[in-house]
Design a protein around this motif. Structure first.
Motif: not given
Length: 393
Positions: A21, A23, A151-153, A155-156
């Motif tokens: 996570g 960045t 960012e979550q996208q 990260l996935q």
């Protein structure tokens, strides 16, 4: 995973996302798009072109710890293979323009031409410290439209990427067809060697050829019959990417070599496969050894060499047995011939009952250092003594 690129000349924001996570934001450097791989750091201050074109870096995103990269440009002579293999590239301060009499182009253009997505302006000291503390991990670099996602996208995307452990990659980097590197004009041919290309660097057969060896470079999928057809005086296994635990075909071929007493020399991935062929285990290092300044003790001479490395896996010495004591194997005793002075990792093997030895690092070491080039002379000595005799139980 291959990179996807857009307009080569485009510049703009880029983001680097680690699988835990964390960045880092910077500027696009090289091709624009997205790429994923294993984040590793290299401590070399020079030799970035050789690093990028080393097939051992296939599916890895290389973080350069030296802040200024690209000062000497790129040229057509220093590449170690036919293309850039690194999945991505991370630098702090790229050169504004190259300045070297051998330069034929700049690094950013070479990355764009190779479709390699990179990022600059990153605090590579902080990133390296993070990897040193938490270990090598998956990472993504995103620029252009790819960087606009949340960012979550992103990260996935990183977490969906394959891990290096369990990856069989030699077949992805090997030569599609066999070829020969002959001794230079005026140098007599003394030996014939079958070299299995697991991700070979161009300097390796060149240094063998300079010593009178005709090197037949074979695809990693070659059979033992393919090797025997050459009537080789010796067999060589090269460096390469991936997890040695996946290389069952190559290990079985090597066991046939050991059983027939054909002299063997292995480098890096080839060292790990010799360990497996002897019955030793391998394991993944926390963050690996990469760069051109790694100290290694040669136990045979007592000398400390400064060596070039790129490996994320290593040989596991038998539990409870000191590395200065020989280990029993189905092919007779084997010794840990070299050891890393930073962390005591096994850096070389020498068999006592069969003519075989290997090292974990890169004695061809383009662009340096050259402390370990003598190992090619040691291979010539082994070829000179001829076939060995397997120890009888």
């Amino acid at each position: 995973m291959s990179s996807t690129t857009s307009t080569p000349t485009a510049q703009g924001p880029a983001v680097l996302v680690l699988e835990d996570g964390r960045t880092f934001r910077g500027e696009s450097f090289g091709a624009v798009g997205q790429t994923v791989g294993e984040a590793v750091f290299s401590t070399g201050m020079t030799g970035y072109q050789e690093t990028l074109t080393d097939p051992s870096y296939h599916r890895q995103v290389v973080v350069m710890t030296a802040p200024h990269i690209g000062n000497t440009g790129v040229n057509s002579a220093d590449g170690e293979s036919r293309r850039i293999w690194a999945a991505g590239y991370v630098v702090r301060d790229p050169a504004i323009r190259p300045s070297n009499w051998r330069s034929q182009g700049d690094l950013a253009a070479a990355l764009r031409d190779g479709g390699v997505v990179g990022i600059s302006g990153v605090d590579t000291r902080a990133l390296t410290r993070h990897l040193r503390d938490h270990g090598a991990m998956r990472v993504g670099i995103f620029s252009g439209e790819a960087a606009l996602a949340g960012e979550q996208q992103l990260l996935q995307v990183v977490r969906d990427a394959p891990q290096m452990a369990g990856s069989a990659l030699a077949a992805e980097v090997t030569t599609p067809e066999a070829y020969v590197v002959a001794p230079p004009e005026g140098t007599p041919t003394r030996f014939t060697v079958a070299a299995l290309d697991l991700g070979i660097k161009g300097t390796t057969p060149t240094l063998m050829a300079a010593r009178g060896i005709q090197v037949h470079v074979l695809p990693s999928t070659s059979s033992y019959d393919d090797v025997l057809r050459l009537q080789p005086d010796g067999v060589f296994f090269s460096n390469g990417p991936g997890d040695p635990a996946t290389a069952d075909h190559e290990v079985e071929l090597l066991r046939r070599v050991l059983e027939d007493g054909i002299p063997f020399f292995g480098i890096c991935f080839g060292n790990q496969l010799l360990g497996r062929a002897l019955g030793l285990d391998t394991y993944k290092l926390t963050f690996g050894h990469r760069g051109i300044n790694q100290p290694v003790l040669d136990r045979e001479t007592g000398k400390v060499e400064v060596t070039s490395h790129n490996h994320g896996f290593a040989i596991a010495w038998p539990e409870g047995l000191p590395t200065d004591q020989p280990a029993d194997t189905p092919y007779g005793p084997v010794r840990c011939s070299h050891v890393a002075l930073n962390d005591d990792v096994v850096e070389g093997l020498r068999c006592e009952a069969v003519p075989a030895f290997s090292v974990q690092y890169h004695p061809e070491a383009a662009a340096g250092p050259h402390d370990a080039e003598y190992l090619f002379d040691r291979f010539v000595e082994l070829l000179t003594t001829g076939r060995g005799t397997r120890a009888q139980a």
